[in-house]
Design a protein around this motif. Sequence first.
Motif, PDB file in Angstrom:
ATOM      1  N   LEU A   1       0.827  -1.212   0.000  1.00 44.97           N
ATOM      2  CA  LEU A   1       0.000   0.000   0.000  1.00 44.97           C
ATOM      3  C   LEU A   1       0.859   1.260   0.000  1.00 44.97           C
ATOM      4  CD1 LEU A   1      -2.886   1.053   0.091  1.00 44.97           C
ATOM      5  CD2 LEU A   1      -2.780   0.969   2.567  1.00 44.97           C
ATOM      6  N   SER A   2       1.930   1.259   0.752  1.00 40.95           N
ATOM      7  CA  SER A   2       2.850   2.409   0.781  1.00 40.95           C
ATOM      8  C   SER A   2       3.492   2.627  -0.577  1.00 40.95           C
ATOM      9  CB  SER A   2       3.934   2.193   1.838  1.00 40.95           C
ATOM     10  OG  SER A   2       3.358   2.114   3.111  1.00 40.95           O
TER      11      SER A   2
ATOM     12  N   CYS B   1       1.000   4.263  -2.993  1.00 37.60           N
ATOM     13  CA  CYS B   1       0.821   5.694  -2.668  1.00 37.60           C
ATOM     14  C   CYS B   1       1.989   6.519  -3.169  1.00 37.60           C
ATOM     15  CB  CYS B   1       0.656   5.870  -1.171  1.00 37.60           C
ATOM     16  SG  CYS B   1      -0.934   5.303  -0.560  1.00 37.60           S
ATOM     17  N   LEU B   2       3.209   6.048  -2.986  1.00 37.43           N
ATOM     18  CA  LEU B   2       4.389   6.789  -3.457  1.00 37.43           C
ATOM     19  C   LEU B   2       4.400   6.925  -4.968  1.00 37.43           C
ATOM     20  CD1 LEU B   2       7.201   5.442  -1.126  1.00 37.43           C
ATOM     21  CD2 LEU B   2       6.351   7.770  -1.283  1.00 37.43           C
TER      22      LEU B   2
ATOM     23  N   SER C   1       1.795   6.883  -7.007  1.00 35.97           N
ATOM     24  CA  SER C   1       0.731   7.786  -7.465  1.00 35.97           C
ATOM     25  C   SER C   1       1.058   9.246  -7.161  1.00 35.97           C
ATOM     26  CB  SER C   1      -0.603   7.386  -6.841  1.00 35.97           C
ATOM     27  OG  SER C   1      -0.571   7.581  -5.442  1.00 35.97           O
ATOM     28  N   LEU C   2       1.698   9.524  -6.033  1.00 39.78           N
ATOM     29  CA  LEU C   2       2.042  10.910  -5.699  1.00 39.78           C
ATOM     30  C   LEU C   2       3.126  11.460  -6.607  1.00 39.78           C
ATOM     31  CD1 LEU C   2       1.935  10.851  -1.787  1.00 39.78           C
ATOM     32  CD2 LEU C   2       0.314  11.913  -3.345  1.00 39.78           C
TER      33      LEU C   2
END
Length: 165
Positions: free
Chosen positions: A8-9, A12-13, A15-16
């Motif tokens: 999950l982390s 997120c990285l 996509s950011l």
Amino acid sequence: MKKVLILLSAVCLISLTSCKQNAAAKIDPSNVTAAAERDAKSNKLPVITFDKKEHDFGQIVSGTPQETVFSYTNTGEAPLVITDIKSTCGCTVPQDWSRQPLAVGESDKFTVKFNGKGANKTSKVINITANTSTGKESVKITAFITPDPNAASKGANTNLGPVIQ
């Protein structure tokens, strides 16, 4: 559980970091120029300049209606729009003012009617709501009101005679 948290982390990285690259590419230089021109024009405001800020009717007899005219000129850098003119009381009535935009350099006027009632030194403020830098302007009328000499004789015939019980 640790594997899910790590996965999950990572998502997120990814996509950011991909959003930062796309956001910079979406800025249109012509929009930036148009916004700068619009902001420069918004700093130009109308300025209302009155021929007089106060009118003194002098000494008047109570109940004698009075009237004066306030003239004004747009000395600013944008069209002047007066949205409202109100008095601080009902005895003073502003009239005949235009709600149409007043171009730079043009002049206009409004009339103020005062019913002349009161006693001694009287001042009334007329508030003008406009698209100036402050949003509100004001002018004032004053008068010294003396009692009506005929008012005493009108009220003198109030003797009803003796009271009969």
